[in-house]
Design an enzyme around this catalytic site. Structure first.
Site, PDB file in Angstrom:
ATOM      1  N   ARG A  35       8.420   6.115 -17.155  1.00  0.00           N
ATOM      2  CA  ARG A  35       8.662   5.573 -18.491  1.00  0.00           C
ATOM      3  C   ARG A  35      10.001   6.117 -18.971  1.00  0.00           C
ATOM      4  NH1 ARG A  35       3.294   7.423 -18.371  1.00  0.00           N
ATOM      5  NH2 ARG A  35       1.715   5.787 -18.699  1.00  0.00           N
TER       6      ARG A  35
ATOM      7  N   LYS B 161       1.641  10.137 -20.768  1.00  0.00           N
ATOM      8  CA  LYS B 161       0.862   9.882 -21.977  1.00  0.00           C
ATOM      9  C   LYS B 161      -0.380  10.769 -22.009  1.00  0.00           C
ATOM     10  CE  LYS B 161       2.069   5.096 -23.057  1.00  0.00           C
ATOM     11  NZ  LYS B 161       1.539   3.729 -23.241  1.00  0.00           N
TER      12      LYS B 161
ATOM     13  N   HIS C   4      11.323  -0.796 -19.601  1.00  0.00           N
ATOM     14  CA  HIS C   4       9.945  -0.740 -19.103  1.00  0.00           C
ATOM     15  C   HIS C   4       9.730  -1.750 -17.976  1.00  0.00           C
ATOM     16  CE1 HIS C   4       6.124   1.229 -19.679  1.00  0.00           C
ATOM     17  NE2 HIS C   4       5.493   0.065 -19.602  1.00  0.00           N
TER      18      HIS C   4
ATOM     19  N   ARG D 256      10.000  -0.168 -14.615  1.00  0.00           N
ATOM     20  CA  ARG D 256       8.754   0.492 -14.180  1.00  0.00           C
ATOM     21  C   ARG D 256       7.784  -0.555 -13.633  1.00  0.00           C
ATOM     22  NH1 ARG D 256       4.893   4.781 -15.291  1.00  0.00           N
ATOM     23  NH2 ARG D 256       3.033   4.028 -16.351  1.00  0.00           N
TER      24      ARG D 256
ATOM     25  N   HIS E  37      -1.601   5.951 -14.694  1.00  0.00           N
ATOM     26  CA  HIS E  37      -2.568   5.164 -15.457  1.00  0.00           C
ATOM     27  C   HIS E  37      -3.931   5.864 -15.451  1.00  0.00           C
ATOM     28  CE1 HIS E  37      -0.276   1.113 -14.804  1.00  0.00           C
ATOM     29  NE2 HIS E  37       0.202   1.809 -15.813  1.00  0.00           N
TER      30      HIS E  37
ATOM     31  N   TYR F 125      -1.115  -5.638 -11.928  1.00  0.00           N
ATOM     32  CA  TYR F 125      -0.037  -5.959 -10.996  1.00  0.00           C
ATOM     33  C   TYR F 125      -0.505  -6.841  -9.856  1.00  0.00           C
ATOM     34  CZ  TYR F 125       2.554  -2.500 -13.609  1.00  0.00           C
ATOM     35  OH  TYR F 125       3.175  -1.836 -14.628  1.00  0.00           O
TER      36      TYR F 125
END
Length: 306
Positions: free
Chosen positions: A161, A184, A252, A255, A278, A287
């Site tokens: 990120r 995150k 982004h 990524r 994730h 994806y």
């Protein structure tokens, strides 16, 4: 602001503390949770004509939940945002029910509205490479040009990120074969660093007029302070206009491109999940939809028609 009873306000504060401590939620996420649940509690106060204590919250039924959701729809809240708010309320209620010993079925059984999930918008491989090359041409100052190319190379080469790339410090150079990234919610992951990324950062360091102090940002603005994400967003915006790429070609998107190109090359979905950081595999599975969509586009263009 709609009044909320002191008992509810205290319960909300304790729940948020729990989320911080146990779930490791990021502060932006905590702020969103706080707003969503406080708005819900405020609505129930207005709906019933008085601030609702914990006892009243235990008696919230299906009709109350329908009224709240209808109120949100009337205010123009999109299905995706409504679903997020409902998720926050359910999480709060699940915690509160366990603490107070009541049955939260009416709240927990409320169905979220259906919505079309947005698919990631990656760049094609040649477009991603062209983006890095074109970004480097946006500044006539050599070290700034090298800096911008290094940042975008990290986004695409390591799947970072932009906040993670700009969070690197002088202690991270020279870049090792792997980086330990805190993403995150404080979630840590180990990311391999490709040679192209190491070379790009090394080229930037050689030209940068600011010494890479261990406790200072690796990527500097022209005045020596931390580089702002807006600077990279801006330089990519100029590059994409020159390349004729859509507005979705953002930091982004690099990524997204990293993940999509890995998957297309035969990468394992679980491994890609770990590389991206994730929390849920379902997030990474988006994806696979992108890859399928691309395959169908090729099929439609090339399949012989009778």
């Amino acid at each position: 602001m709609t009044p909320i009873s002191p008992a509810c306000r205290d319960a909300l504060a304790r729940w948020l503390d729990t989320r911080r401590a146990l779930a490791g939620a990021a502060e932006n996420t905590i702020t969103a949770y706080q707003g969503d649940v406080a708005d819900f509690l405020g609505f129930m106060s207005l709906h019933h004509g008085a601030p609702q204590g914990l006892g009243a919250l235990e008696r919230i039924g299906v009709a109350d939940m329908r009224a709240w959701m209808a109120h949100l729809r009337k205010d123009g809240i999109a299905p995706r945002s409504l679903s997020r708010k409902l998720s926050a309320v359910k999480s709060f209620y699940r915690w509160l029910a366990e603490r107070e010993g009541f049955e939260p079925t009416a709240v927990l059984s409320t169905r979220a509205p259906k919505f079309q999930r947005k698919l990631p918008r990656p760049l094609a491989e040649d477009a991603a490479k062209a983006m890095i090359d074109t970004v480097e041409l946006q500044s006539q100052t050599p070290w700034v040009a090298a800096r911008d190319a290094a940042v975008v190379t990290l986004l695409y080469g390591c799947g970072l990120r932009i906040s993670e790339a700009l969070g690197l410090t002088g202690s991270d150079v020279p870049l090792p074969a792997t980086l330990r990234i805190t993403g995150k919610g404080g979630k840590e992951r180990v990311v391999p660093v490709i040679a192209a990324a190491r070379d790009a950062v090394a080229a930037y360091i050689r030209l940068c007029p600011y010494s890479p102090a261990a406790d200072a940002p690796l990527f500097r603005g022209v005045r020596g302070g931390a580089l702002s994400p807006r600077m990279i967003q801006g330089v990519m915006a100029r590059a994409r206009m020159q390349l004729g790429l859509p507005a979705t070609a953002t930091p982004h998107a690099m990524r997204h491109s990293f993940a999509t190109h890995l998957l297309a090359a035969g990468g394992d979905l679980r491994a890609i999940q770990e590389l991206l950081g994730h929390a849920s595999l379902s997030t990474t599975q988006a994806y696979t939809s992108v890859d399928t969509a691309r395959l169908m586009e090729v099929y439609d263009r090339t399949h012989p028609r009778a």
